[in-house]
Write a protein that holds these residues in place. Structure first.
Motif, PDB file in Angstrom:
ATOM      1  N   SER A   8      -4.032 -12.424  50.817  1.00  0.00           N
ATOM      2  CA  SER A   8      -2.971 -13.131  50.088  1.00  0.00           C
ATOM      3  C   SER A   8      -1.858 -13.608  51.014  1.00  0.00           C
ATOM      4  O   SER A   8      -0.846 -14.122  50.539  1.00  0.00           O
ATOM      5  N   SER A  28      -2.962   2.481  47.355  1.00  0.00           N
ATOM      6  CA  SER A  28      -2.528   3.795  47.839  1.00  0.00           C
ATOM      7  C   SER A  28      -1.334   3.670  48.798  1.00  0.00           C
ATOM      8  O   SER A  28      -0.563   4.606  48.952  1.00  0.00           O
ATOM      9  N   ALA A  79      -9.691  -2.031  54.228  1.00  0.00           N
ATOM     10  CA  ALA A  79      -9.814  -2.115  52.770  1.00  0.00           C
ATOM     11  C   ALA A  79     -10.187  -0.737  52.199  1.00  0.00           C
ATOM     12  O   ALA A  79     -10.341  -0.595  50.984  1.00  0.00           O
ATOM     13  N   HIS A  80     -10.383   0.244  53.093  1.00  0.00           N
ATOM     14  CA  HIS A  80     -10.708   1.621  52.731  1.00  0.00           C
ATOM     15  C   HIS A  80     -12.094   1.726  52.113  1.00  0.00           C
ATOM     16  O   HIS A  80     -12.343   2.590  51.288  1.00  0.00           O
TER      17      HIS A  80
HETATM   18  C1  LIG Z   1     -11.049  -9.423  51.833  1.00  0.00           C
HETATM   19  C2  LIG Z   1     -10.088  -8.522  51.090  1.00  0.00           C
HETATM   20  C3  LIG Z   1      -8.837  -9.012  50.739  1.00  0.00           C
HETATM   21  C4  LIG Z   1      -7.901  -8.194  50.072  1.00  0.00           C
HETATM   22  N1  LIG Z   1      -6.665  -8.695  49.771  1.00  0.00           N
HETATM   23  C5  LIG Z   1      -5.745  -7.886  49.188  1.00  0.00           C
HETATM   24  C6  LIG Z   1      -4.422  -8.358  48.968  1.00  0.00           C
HETATM   25  O1  LIG Z   1      -4.063  -9.488  49.295  1.00  0.00           O
HETATM   26  N2  LIG Z   1      -3.526  -7.505  48.382  1.00  0.00           N
HETATM   27  C7  LIG Z   1      -3.882  -6.227  48.007  1.00  0.00           C
HETATM   28  O2  LIG Z   1      -3.030  -5.502  47.483  1.00  0.00           O
HETATM   29  N3  LIG Z   1      -5.137  -5.760  48.223  1.00  0.00           N
HETATM   30  C8  LIG Z   1      -6.062  -6.552  48.812  1.00  0.00           C
HETATM   31  N4  LIG Z   1      -7.316  -6.075  49.067  1.00  0.00           N
HETATM   32  C9  LIG Z   1      -7.654  -4.694  48.668  1.00  0.00           C
HETATM   33  C10 LIG Z   1      -7.139  -3.655  49.669  1.00  0.00           C
HETATM   34  O3  LIG Z   1      -7.502  -3.970  50.995  1.00  0.00           O
HETATM   35  C11 LIG Z   1      -7.728  -2.258  49.357  1.00  0.00           C
HETATM   36  O4  LIG Z   1      -9.124  -2.344  49.297  1.00  0.00           O
HETATM   37  C12 LIG Z   1      -7.229  -1.719  48.056  1.00  0.00           C
HETATM   38  O5  LIG Z   1      -5.825  -1.574  48.109  1.00  0.00           O
HETATM   39  C13 LIG Z   1      -7.871  -0.352  47.736  1.00  0.00           C
HETATM   40  O6  LIG Z   1      -7.477   0.584  48.710  1.00  0.00           O
HETATM   41  P1  LIG Z   1      -6.760   1.937  48.223  1.00  0.00           P
HETATM   42  O7  LIG Z   1      -7.742   2.617  47.332  1.00  0.00           O
HETATM   43  O8  LIG Z   1      -6.484   2.713  49.476  1.00  0.00           O
HETATM   44  O9  LIG Z   1      -5.531   1.505  47.491  1.00  0.00           O
HETATM   45  C14 LIG Z   1      -8.256  -6.874  49.726  1.00  0.00           C
HETATM   46  C15 LIG Z   1      -9.521  -6.388  50.089  1.00  0.00           C
HETATM   47  C16 LIG Z   1     -10.426  -7.201  50.770  1.00  0.00           C
HETATM   48  C17 LIG Z   1     -11.778  -6.658  51.171  1.00  0.00           C
END
Ligand SMILES: Cc1cc2nc3c(=O)[nH]c(=O)nc-3n(C[C@H](O)[C@H](O)[C@H](O)COP(=O)(O)O)c2cc1C
Length: 160
Positions: free
Chosen positions: A38, A58, A86-87
């Motif tokens: 984003s 998280s 992205a975890h």
């Molecule tokens: C290609 C890609 C783009 C992403 N873009 C965003 C983003 O712009 N904003 C966001 O909050 N999470 C985004 N995510 C998700 C986060 O990287 C992450 O997977 C998500 O917060 C879950 O992790 P958590 O369980 O530790 O919170 C994206 C994931 C991927 C694979």
């Protein structure tokens, strides 16, 4: 289970983007980082960028408390880093893969471009918060970007 947002995600996903890692330091100084697509440049004078953070992430509280963040733009060879931050893979951020510039926010050493930013504004927007940053230092390198389109990395068909 069907994802009721899939049609909207399919439409949003028709806008191709790069991929970046947004990172900050939490209250203990530990690195909080996540993969984002984003990221957008906003203004030249002053130099401003933004990216959007999901409320349920998280790392949400770390980014809401931090007064700076860094955005590292990934190159075409960093699909694994995209997966890690992205975890989707277990290994978390390591101090030695980041460097500190001006604000103390962690910039990935391996990158296509880097932006070290002071948080300029936070705007609540639905299930995300828009984090506007004023760029304190940046750099860029030559190379191919990692591109994200229709929920896939381009080139390639592997799902993230
Ligand atoms: C290609 C890609 C783009 C992403 N873009 C965003 C983003 O712009 N904003 C966001 O909050 N999470 C985004 N995510 C998700 C986060 O990287 C992450 O997977 C998500 O917060 C879950 O992790 P958590 O369980 O530790 O919170 C994206 C994931 C991927 C694979």
């Amino acid at each position: 289970m069907t994802d009721k947002y899939r049609p909207l995600k399919n439409a949003f996903g028709r806008f191709a983007t790069g991929i970046a890692v947004a990172a900050c330091r939490d209250g203990e100084g530990a690195i909080a980082a996540l993969t984002v697509n984003s990221f957008t440049s906003v203004s030249l004078e002053p130099p401003l960028v933004l990216w959007c953070l999901e409320n349920r992430a998280s790392s949400y509280s770390a980014f809401m408390a931090a007064d700076s963040y860094a955005v590292s733009i990934l190159h075409a060879g960093q699909k694994a880093a995209s997966q890690r931050f992205a975890h989707f893979l277990p290994d978390g951020p390591k101090e030695d893969e980041f460097e500190n510039w001006v604000t103390g926010a962690p910039v990935l050493k391996d990158r296509l471009a880097g932006f070290d930013c002071k948080v300029a504004a936070r705007h609540e927007a639905g299930d995300h918060v828009i984090l506007v940053g004023e760029v304190a230092k940046f750099d860029s390198a030559e190379g191919a970007p990692l591109i994200y389109y229709a929920s896939n990395y381009i080139p390639g068909t592997e799902k993230p």
